[in-house]
Design an enzyme around this catalytic site. Structure first.
Site, PDB file in Angstrom:
ATOM      1  N   ASP A   1      45.173   7.324  62.695  1.00  0.00           N
ATOM      2  CA  ASP A   1      45.165   8.551  63.486  1.00  0.00           C
ATOM      3  C   ASP A   1      43.954   9.349  63.007  1.00  0.00           C
ATOM      4  OD1 ASP A   1      45.638  10.639  65.175  1.00  0.00           O
ATOM      5  OD2 ASP A   1      47.735  10.929  64.616  1.00  0.00           O
TER       6      ASP A   1
HETATM    7  C1  BGC Z   1      46.759  12.838  67.398  1.00  0.00           C
HETATM    8  C2  BGC Z   1      46.647  11.524  68.133  1.00  0.00           C
HETATM    9  C3  BGC Z   1      45.404  11.521  68.977  1.00  0.00           C
HETATM   10  C4  BGC Z   1      44.209  11.784  68.095  1.00  0.00           C
HETATM   11  C5  BGC Z   1      42.886  11.812  68.831  1.00  0.00           C
HETATM   12  C6  BGC Z   1      45.503  13.204  66.666  1.00  0.00           C
HETATM   13  O1  BGC Z   1      45.571  14.510  66.199  1.00  0.00           O
HETATM   14  O2  BGC Z   1      47.847  12.790  66.489  1.00  0.00           O
HETATM   15  O3  BGC Z   1      47.783  11.330  68.924  1.00  0.00           O
HETATM   16  O4  BGC Z   1      45.296  10.316  69.655  1.00  0.00           O
HETATM   17  O5  BGC Z   1      44.360  13.054  67.464  1.00  0.00           O
HETATM   18  O6  BGC Z   1      42.791  12.948  69.624  1.00  0.00           O
END
Ligand code: BGC
Length: 758
Positions: A228
């Site tokens: 993530d």
């Molecule tokens: C989120 C993800 C997301 C990623 C990219 C993170 O903060 O938890 O779900 O895909 O950011 O935006």
């Protein structure tokens, strides 16, 4: 792109490939002709940023169709619809040359407070898994990859980047990982995104058990694991554990750490090769998709968004058939959400919609002048708030509108600021000002319909006093039109709840164990998540899991259940649309096992389907319960085990509306545990091979336990209580008890022979 192997690359190139070039793209290696690819959110539409970048939905992105978030789409319980929406998102991604869409998110809704529940499907792993797999299939059908997220046990936003989710093995496997397992095995997502949190004390981004043993060795995942955004704690430990790609870019800092770790022998180069090869393979897969020319068919995708939104709406209550409305009825529309729709949640999934339908406009298209409107209250940041009118003035105007109308339709909901990625709610109440307006309206017009806009479940203290309630969740950009479709009956509602609506926050299973403290959250409710808890405790709920009404009625015939050649359980019954409107029914199969050797919820959902039936039509429905879904996680042998026995399969319209039950005998998996001196007499007797040997040897004693005469009769009266007591008696402790002739060594010898025989 010609085939490139990690072995063609230098150590530095390999390290560079395993982290992002910037916020959204992987690094190219020009020397060998390896291009870079783009990944972007997800999951209910495309959020492709062209200017400044962030993961919080702050900077703008290219216009895209905003489909209903998972809280809505999931309420359709329809994998075919979810797949079609996925395919449309795939098309939009392909037009924008996006290689991987960052979704779906399939985390379990453990607490109604989780700020991100709107992005997740359900409190149940079968619903999450089936619909998650459908979403992956749909997006990937267009040659675009997915990222199944957030792996794993990321069930709250509070302290999400550090907290350890402390989960026992059974709930972890049976509730929190089961959906991920299903999606990985059924739909092979190109990538899996590890979560921010720790799991039982270990960062998921550097957990070899999770990322390699479970995900790859047990489930057979052969794609790429991406972090993530910002989830990497220790890059070297991450790569060693099975993390292939760090996102976003670390500016080269952690690439240098990898190179150094290989050089000084802390990380085997072959491990880095594997990660780099997966990054290369991902780029190669993306490269196979032919370029898709735009422009996007905005109208067609908006129409699909409208259809999907119509299928996401849950009719919770409809006393006296107040709905559907007739076009000529004088309707007072009340509530700012009718003109200022709340249609998606905030954070990384925020879509820049191609257009937005307001319910008020759509209602007026049908009802014309018969539809009046009073905002009733202001929603923060909206036009009504900006008008500066006082709460009293807004309420009084709404009351007058309701008084003059035949039916009042009151749009209530959660303000956007109350639910978002990044933080949790601290209550489940609707704003007091809205409830006051509703009470004032009800006082002058009891023929009132409530339409809700909320990403997380809300308490409905008015449920007994309002004749009709429509759960409109967050419905995406066409939600306003879909609400009008349902209110006027152009669409017959067919959604059902994928999560329980509790009476009080305090009733929910995680209460007291949420959101944890000092870096730990204990999943103290264990297996009893969602409806499993409310059923086990016999608690009242406002609306149960699986509930949803229709403008028609469905009659269920008697169910039969049989085991097929694959060992799956097939449940069959006739379903009749007994009303005069075409409609759809979400049918559900729950399973119970009386006298199970392990703790179980009273009923567990195992299969479901959304069945379309014309008015008056009857069809035989077959629901297939996979044998594997009957299994519990056996902590003694660290694997899933199907317990043998006579299962009851309940065919139901909701978790608390069982229409028919059938019994079916399922052969169990054998679990052979070596017998030890601490094995109980019960274990020994039950052991399929060793049991008879030991029983024979201990003759009379075992005879006593099974009800025959014995020399040990004096110490063990032949009654059930004594047999129960002796069943848990460790066999090694028998020595010296009256009536036992065997020595310790003799029993040891017997067990050894028995184990050898087993
Ligand atoms: C989120 C993800 C997301 C990623 C990219 C993170 O903060 O938890 O779900 O895909 O950011 O935006």
């Amino acid at each position: 792109m010609t085939e490139i192997s990690a072995s063609d690359l230098t150590l530095e190139e390999k390290a560079s490939l395993t982290s992002g070039a910037d916020f959204w793209t992987t690094k190219a290696v020009d020397r060998v002709g390896l291009p870079s690819v783009m990944m972007t959110d997800g999951p209910h539409g495309l959020r492709k940023q062209s200017g400044s970048t962030d993961h919080l939905g702050l900077a703008t992105s290219v216009p895209a169709t905003c489909f209903p978030p998972a809280v809505g789409l999931g309420s359709s319980w329809d994998p075919e619809l979810v797949e079609r929406v996925g395919a449309a998102i795939g098309v939009e991604a392909a037009i924008e040359d996006v290689a991987v869409v960052l979704g779906p998110g399939i985390n379990i809704k453990r607490s109604p407070l989780c700020g991100r529940n709107f992005e997740y499907f359900s409190e149940d792993p079968i619903v999450s898994g089936v619909l998650g797999a459908a979403s992956v299939r749909g997006i990937q059908s267009q040659g675009v990859g997915t990222s199944l997220k957030h792996f794993a046990a990321n069930n709250q936003e509070f302290d999400r980047m550090r907290v350890s989710s402390d989960v026992d093995p059974r709930p972890l496997r049976e509730i929190y990982l089961r959906g991920f397992e299903r999606v990985v095995k059924d739909a092979a997502p190109w990538t899996v995104m590890c979560s921010y949190n720790r799991l039982n004390g270990v960062w998921t981004s550097e957990d070899p058990w999770l990322l390699t043993r479970v995900l790859r060795d047990e489930w057979g995942f052969d794609g790429l694991v991406v972090s993530d955004w910002g989830a990497v704690n220790d890059r070297v430990a991450g790569v060693a554990a099975g993390l292939d790609l760090e996102m976003p870019s670390s500016g080269g800092r952690t690439d240098a750490q990898l190179v150094a770790a290989v050089r000084d022998g802390r990380l085997q180069e072959s491990v880095l090769d594997t990660a780099a090869q997966r990054a290369i393979d991902l780029v190669a897969k993306a490269g196979k998709r032919p370029a898709v020319a735009g422009p996007l068919d905005v109208e067609a995708h908006h129409a699909l968004a409208r259809e999907a939104a119509g299928r996401s709406i849950v009719l919770l209550k409809n006393d006296g058939a107040l709905l559907p409305l007739a076009p000529a009825q004088r309707v007072a529309v009340i509530g700012a959400f009718a003109s200022e729709p709340r249609f998606q949640g905030a954070g990384s999934s925020l879509i820049n919609p191609t257009r937005v339908d307001a319910a008020l406009d759509a209602l007026r298209e049908v009802g014309g002048d018969a539809v009046s409107y009073a905002p009733g209250f202001a929603v923060e940041g909206g036009a009504v708030a900006a008008s500066g009118r006082s709460a009293d003035e807004l309420r009084d105007e709404a009351v007058e509108a309701a008084r003059a109308a035949e039916v009042a339709v009151v749009f209530l909901g959660l303000p956007a600021a109350e639910e978002s990625e990044g933080f949790d709610r601290d209550h489940i109440d609707l704003p007091a000002v809205q409830l006051e307006v509703l009470d004032a309206v009800l006082a002058v017009n009891p023929r009132t319909v409530v339409v809700l806009s909320n990403g997380g479940v809300v308490a409905l203290p008015f449920a007994d006093r309002v004749p009709a309630i429509v759960e409109g969740w967050l419905l995406g950009q066409a939600g306003g039109s879909a609400v009008a479709d349902v209110l006027y009956g152009a669409v017959n509602p067919s959604g059902k709840l994928t999560e329980t609506v509790p009476v009080r926050l305090e009733d929910n299973p995680s209460y007291g164990n949420f959101p944890g403290e000092f870096g730990h959250v204990r999943y103290g409710e264990g297996l009893l998540v969602g409806y499993r808890w409310y059923d086990a405790k016999g608690l009242d709920v406002t609306f149960p899991f699986g509930h949803g009404l229709s403008y028609t009625t469905f009659a269920y015939g008697d169910a039969t259940a049989t085991v097929d050649a694959d060992g799956d359980v097939v449940v069959s019954f006739e379903l009749t649309n007994a009303g005069d409107r075409d409609g759809r029914e979400v049918v559900q199969a729950y399973v119970s096992l009386d006298g199970s050797i392990v703790q179980r919820a009273p009923r567990e959902l195992k299969a479901f389907a959304s069945v379309a039936l014309a008015a008056g039509e009857t069809r035989t429905v077959d629901l297939v319960i996979r044998r594997q879904d009957l299994a519990y996680w056996d902590i003694r042998v660290d694997r899933f085990v199907v317990e043998g026995g006579e299962y009851t399969v309940h065919v139901a319209a909701s978790s608390r509306d069982i229409r028919s039950s059938a019994r079916v005998t399922v052969q169990g998996d054998e679990v052979r545990l070596p017998l030890t001196m601490n094995s109980s007499i019960g274990d020994v007797v039950a052991h399929p091979v060793a049991g008879p040997i030991v029983m024979g040897a201990l003759g009379g004693l075992m005879g006593e336990l099974t009800g025959a005469d014995s020399s040990a009769a004096s110490m063990m009266p032949n009654d059930e209580a004594m047999q129960k007591m002796m069943a848990s008696f460790p066999i090694g402790r028998l020595v010296g008890f009256p009536g036992i002739d065997a020595t310790y060594e003799q029993i040891e010898q017997l067990l050894a022979e028995a184990n050898a025989g087993a």
